[in-house]
Scaffold this active site. Structure first.
Site, PDB file in Angstrom:
ATOM      1  CE  LYS A   1       3.837  22.093  64.797  1.00 18.26           C
ATOM      2  NZ  LYS A   1       3.787  21.028  65.832  1.00 18.26           N
TER       3      LYS A   1
ATOM      4  NE  ARG B   1       9.941  21.892  67.138  1.00 21.92           N
ATOM      5  CZ  ARG B   1       9.680  21.464  65.900  1.00 21.92           C
ATOM      6  NH1 ARG B   1       9.145  22.240  65.028  1.00 21.92           N
ATOM      7  NH2 ARG B   1       9.936  20.226  65.580  1.00 21.92           N
TER       8      ARG B   1
ATOM      9  NE  ARG C   1       3.764  12.936  61.016  1.00 15.32           N
ATOM     10  CZ  ARG C   1       3.755  14.137  61.573  1.00 15.32           C
ATOM     11  NH1 ARG C   1       2.624  14.758  61.812  1.00 15.32           N
ATOM     12  NH2 ARG C   1       4.873  14.706  61.922  1.00 15.32           N
TER      13      ARG C   1
ATOM     14  NE  ARG D   1       9.517  12.928  59.884  1.00 14.24           N
ATOM     15  CZ  ARG D   1       8.894  14.035  60.286  1.00 14.24           C
ATOM     16  NH1 ARG D   1       7.999  14.627  59.503  1.00 14.24           N
ATOM     17  NH2 ARG D   1       9.148  14.558  61.455  1.00 14.24           N
TER      18      ARG D   1
HETATM   19  P1  ADP Z   1       7.217  17.748  64.191  1.00 16.74           P
HETATM   20  O1  ADP Z   1       6.435  16.659  63.605  1.00 16.74           O
HETATM   21  O2  ADP Z   1       7.897  17.449  65.474  1.00 16.74           O
HETATM   22  O3  ADP Z   1       6.528  19.080  64.171  1.00 16.74           O
HETATM   23  P2  ADP Z   1       9.064  18.848  62.296  1.00 16.74           P
HETATM   24  O4  ADP Z   1       8.940  18.268  60.942  1.00 16.74           O
HETATM   25  O5  ADP Z   1       8.516  20.192  62.538  1.00 16.74           O
HETATM   26  O6  ADP Z   1       8.483  17.783  63.266  1.00 16.74           O
HETATM   27  O7  ADP Z   1      10.597  18.866  62.720  1.00 16.74           O
HETATM   28  C1  ADP Z   1      11.425  17.734  62.649  1.00 16.74           C
HETATM   29  C2  ADP Z   1      12.729  17.983  63.369  1.00 16.74           C
HETATM   30  O8  ADP Z   1      13.403  19.103  62.784  1.00 16.74           O
HETATM   31  C3  ADP Z   1      12.600  18.355  64.836  1.00 16.74           C
HETATM   32  O9  ADP Z   1      12.514  17.210  65.635  1.00 16.74           O
HETATM   33  C4  ADP Z   1      13.875  19.148  65.078  1.00 16.74           C
HETATM   34  O10 ADP Z   1      14.987  18.306  65.214  1.00 16.74           O
HETATM   35  C5  ADP Z   1      14.034  19.908  63.788  1.00 16.74           C
HETATM   36  N1  ADP Z   1      13.369  21.235  63.828  1.00 16.74           N
HETATM   37  C6  ADP Z   1      12.307  21.648  63.082  1.00 16.74           C
HETATM   38  N2  ADP Z   1      11.976  22.921  63.352  1.00 16.74           N
HETATM   39  C7  ADP Z   1      12.865  23.346  64.293  1.00 16.74           C
HETATM   40  C8  ADP Z   1      13.037  24.574  65.002  1.00 16.74           C
HETATM   41  N3  ADP Z   1      12.250  25.637  64.804  1.00 16.74           N
HETATM   42  N4  ADP Z   1      14.053  24.633  65.906  1.00 16.74           N
HETATM   43  C9  ADP Z   1      14.878  23.589  66.121  1.00 16.74           C
HETATM   44  N5  ADP Z   1      14.754  22.413  65.498  1.00 16.74           N
HETATM   45  C10 ADP Z   1      13.764  22.270  64.593  1.00 16.74           C
END
Ligand code: ADP
Ligand code: ZN
Length: 215
Positions: A13, A88, A127, A162
């Site tokens: 994404k 999400r 990553r 991370r």
């Molecule tokens: P990913 O690589 O899983 O797309 P993100 O960087 O988007 O990771 O998100 C990292 C963390 O932040 C998620 O694991 C969650 O804990 C939290 N998070 C991000 N976006 C949302 C959302 N829309 N709703 C709930 N939690 C979120």
């Protein structure tokens, strides 16, 4: 141009967003980046989100909606936005519909990025992220290594893994994805703006999206 990118963690994404930002001159809004910024800053939101995030669990919908309601009204969103990692959950998607209604906005594309699970796990464990919270550039030891090992090309800071990208946290994130986020495909699939594309090459994904929204 208002775009939502759906897909499991590691679907690319972020990479597709970067291309869309260049193509359309609209901002990428990543709830993950916003939350990580908040945690770094030690703000109220950050304190609330931290434990959920490092465990690979979702931050409560209420916290996320409050962030997004504000963010979508920032000036740089006037020409549109790319939502990366939001919505999400089904409640977030329903509340986003309400919010867009109130703001007089509509969605132009909801894009589901399809990737096989074994590729996801490989991508995520390889990553590395820039430790500088103002930069947060993302690298991949296999597909997008930095010029100098362990060092960010953009700002020279150290690259780190991370703590939600250990194998254990990744498995938990995938479980969370299947349970809470995958149902969004069904939620959006009957809409004209919905499309689902294989996500192996970001440039091809970009072509598919621009071809579609130009119609
Ligand atoms: P990913 O690589 O899983 O797309 P993100 O960087 O988007 O990771 O998100 C990292 C963390 O932040 C998620 O694991 C969650 O804990 C939290 N998070 C991000 N976006 C949302 C959302 N829309 N709703 C709930 N939690 C979120
Ligand atoms: Zn950097």
């Amino acid at each position: 141009m208002n775009i939502i990118l759906l897909g499991p963690p590691g679907a690319g994404k972020g990479t597709v967003s970067e291309l869309l930002v260049k193509e359309y001159g609209i901002p990428q809004i990543s709830t993950g980046d916003i939350l990580r910024g908040a945690v770094k800053q030690g703000s109220e939101v950050g304190k609330e989100a931290e434990a959920y995030m490092s465990a690979g669990k979702l931050v409560p919908d209420k916290v996320i909606m409050k962030i997004m309601e504000k963010r979508l009204q920032d000036e740089d969103c006037e020409k549109g936005f790319i939502l990366d990692g939001f919505p999400r959950t089904i409640p977030q998607a329903e509340q986003l519909d309400d919010l867009l209604d109130r703001l007089g906005l509509t969605l132009d594309a909801v894009v589901n990025l399809e990737v096989p699970e074994d590729i996801i796990v490989r991508r995520l464990t390889s990553r590395r992220t820039c430790s500088n919270s103002d930069c947060q550039a993302i690298y991949n030891m296999i597909s997008k290594p930095p010029k100098k090992e362990g060092v960010c090309d953009k700002c020279g800071s150290t690259l780190i893994q991370r703590d939600d990208e250990t194998e254990e946290a990744i498995n938990e994130r995938l479980r969370t994805y299947h349970e809470q986020t995958e149902p969004l495909i069904q939620f959006y699939s009957s809409r004209d703006c919905f499309m689902s594309v294989p996500s192996l090459d970001a440039k091809i994904v970009l072509k598919e999206i621009s071809g579609r929204v130009a119609e």
